[in-house]
Enzyme design. Structure first.
Site, PDB file in Angstrom:
ATOM      1  N   GLN A  36       3.057  10.022   1.514  1.00 51.88           N
ATOM      2  CA  GLN A  36       4.373   9.367   1.518  1.00 51.88           C
ATOM      3  C   GLN A  36       5.216   9.748   0.309  1.00 51.88           C
ATOM      4  OE1 GLN A  36       2.498   5.289   2.348  1.00 51.88           O
ATOM      5  NE2 GLN A  36       4.465   5.122   3.387  1.00 51.88           N
ATOM      6  N   GLY A  68       0.842  -1.190   0.000  1.00 50.05           N
ATOM      7  CA  GLY A  68       0.000   0.000   0.000  1.00 50.05           C
ATOM      8  C   GLY A  68       0.876   1.239   0.000  1.00 50.05           C
ATOM      9  N   HIS A  97      -2.207   7.395   7.363  1.00 44.94           N
ATOM     10  CA  HIS A  97      -1.231   8.274   6.701  1.00 44.94           C
ATOM     11  C   HIS A  97      -1.898   9.577   6.244  1.00 44.94           C
ATOM     12  CE1 HIS A  97       2.588   6.151   6.440  1.00 44.94           C
ATOM     13  NE2 HIS A  97       2.036   5.070   5.924  1.00 44.94           N
ATOM     14  N   HIS A 149      -4.014   1.458   8.051  1.00 39.46           N
ATOM     15  CA  HIS A 149      -2.657   2.002   8.002  1.00 39.46           C
ATOM     16  C   HIS A 149      -2.577   3.141   6.977  1.00 39.46           C
ATOM     17  CE1 HIS A 149       1.907   1.183   7.873  1.00 39.46           C
ATOM     18  NE2 HIS A 149       1.713   1.978   6.828  1.00 39.46           N
ATOM     19  N   GLU A 150      -3.180   2.937   5.799  1.00 44.86           N
ATOM     20  CA  GLU A 150      -3.106   3.958   4.742  1.00 44.86           C
ATOM     21  C   GLU A 150      -3.955   5.180   5.084  1.00 44.86           C
ATOM     22  OE1 GLU A 150      -0.743   3.488   3.007  1.00 44.86           O
ATOM     23  OE2 GLU A 150      -0.530   1.320   2.982  1.00 44.86           O
ATOM     24  N   CYS A 197       6.312  -0.184   7.398  1.00 44.44           N
ATOM     25  CA  CYS A 197       5.910   1.008   6.646  1.00 44.44           C
ATOM     26  C   CYS A 197       7.075   1.428   5.765  1.00 44.44           C
ATOM     27  CB  CYS A 197       5.531   2.140   7.601  1.00 44.44           C
ATOM     28  SG  CYS A 197       4.988   3.638   6.743  1.00 44.44           S
ATOM     29  N   LEU A 198       6.769   1.753   4.520  1.00 41.78           N
ATOM     30  CA  LEU A 198       7.824   2.157   3.590  1.00 41.78           C
ATOM     31  C   LEU A 198       8.483   3.465   4.025  1.00 41.78           C
ATOM     32  CD1 LEU A 198       6.076   1.219   0.223  1.00 41.78           C
ATOM     33  CD2 LEU A 198       7.782  -0.077   1.520  1.00 41.78           C
TER      34      LEU A 198
HETATM   35  O1  GNR Z   1       4.060  -2.730   2.685  1.00 41.18           O
HETATM   36  C1  GNR Z   1       3.399  -2.554   3.706  1.00 41.18           C
HETATM   37  N1  GNR Z   1       3.050  -3.630   4.471  1.00 41.18           N
HETATM   38  C2  GNR Z   1       2.122  -3.562   5.511  1.00 41.18           C
HETATM   39  C3  GNR Z   1       2.034  -4.651   6.377  1.00 41.18           C
HETATM   40  C4  GNR Z   1       1.127  -4.645   7.406  1.00 41.18           C
HETATM   41  C5  GNR Z   1       0.284  -3.568   7.586  1.00 41.18           C
HETATM   42  C6  GNR Z   1       0.366  -2.470   6.743  1.00 41.18           C
HETATM   43  C7  GNR Z   1       1.282  -2.469   5.708  1.00 41.18           C
HETATM   44  S1  GNR Z   1       1.353  -1.110   4.618  1.00 41.18           S
HETATM   45  C8  GNR Z   1       3.028  -1.185   4.117  1.00 41.18           C
HETATM   46  C9  GNR Z   1       3.304  -0.155   3.030  1.00 41.18           C
HETATM   47  C10 GNR Z   1       3.140   1.240   3.604  1.00 41.18           C
HETATM   48  O2  GNR Z   1       3.958   1.786   4.288  1.00 41.18           O
HETATM   49  N2  GNR Z   1       2.011   1.841   3.346  1.00 41.18           N
HETATM   50  O3  GNR Z   1       1.781   3.067   3.848  1.00 41.18           O
HETATM   51 NI    NI Z   2       2.969   3.174   5.675  1.00 44.42          NI
END
Ligand code: GNR
Ligand code: NI
Length: 175
Positions: free
Chosen positions: A56, A51, A144, A140-141, A98-99
């Site tokens: 980001q 995601g 952000h 999670h997204e 998270c990236l």
């Molecule tokens: O790649 C991602 N893996 C992930 C694993 C568990 C819960 C959320 C994520 S999102 C993350 C990519 C990212 O940072 N998205 O904002």
């Molecule tokens: Ni993230």
């Protein structure tokens, strides 16, 4: 040919843009988000991640891309102005990364199921009920878009440990 724009760098915490609240996508933003979406998928698949939220990559738009199957059988999803409409009382804990915090992982507890409303690429209103990895990724997204990182769901102690470890690892990487 070869006029594809350079790939988008993913901002790394602590970057001020990651702490800002993104603004709703308006009809007048169409050209901007349509140009951004393929570049966001490119950055996400390269990383690789499942995601990516527009903040980001330095955009202030409430825009998210998700693909839980970034390998062979891709299932790309574009979510414009996503909103969490309902969450389950039941919670679930899973390891998140998270990236924007490369190499850092922690168990995060969130509602196990969510219902999310958003506009798709065609501008159609969509409702999605999710559980499991998709539910965690959606939350999670959307976090952000509100300037929230997964470490903000942890204790101050754990958050500080991760932020210090990230800074240390990035410092070493640049030597
Ligand atoms: O790649 C991602 N893996 C992930 C694993 C568990 C819960 C959320 C994520 S999102 C993350 C990519 C990212 O940072 N998205 O904002
Ligand atoms: Ni993230």
């Amino acid at each position: 040919m070869s006029d594809a724009p350079p790939s988008l760098p993913i901002l790394i915490a602590p970057h001020a843009s990651l702490k800002q609240r993104a603004r709703p996508v308006l009809p007048s933003d169409a050209a901007e988000w349509r140009a951004l979406v393929p570049r966001m998928f490119d950055a996400m698949y390269r990383a690789p991640g499942i995601g990516l939220a527009a903040p980001q990559v330095g955009s202030r738009l409430r825009l998210v891309v998700i693909d839980l199957m970034p390998g062979e059988k891709r299932e790309p999803m574009v979510l414009i102005n996503p909103e969490i409409m309902a969450v389950s009382a039941e919670q679930a804990t899973r390891e998140e990364g998270c990236l924007s915090l490369p190499g850092q992982y922690a168990d995060v507890t969130r509602p196990a199921e969510v219902r999310v409303r958003f506009l798709d690429e065609a501008g159609a209103k969509r409702d999605l009920s999710a559980e499991g990895l998709l539910a965690a990724c959606l939350q999670h997204e959307i976090d952000h878009l509100d300037g929230v990182l997964f470490v903000d769901h942890l204790s101050t102690l754990k958050r500080n440990m991760i932020m210090r470890r990230l800074a240390k690892e990035l410092r070493l990487k640049d030597l």
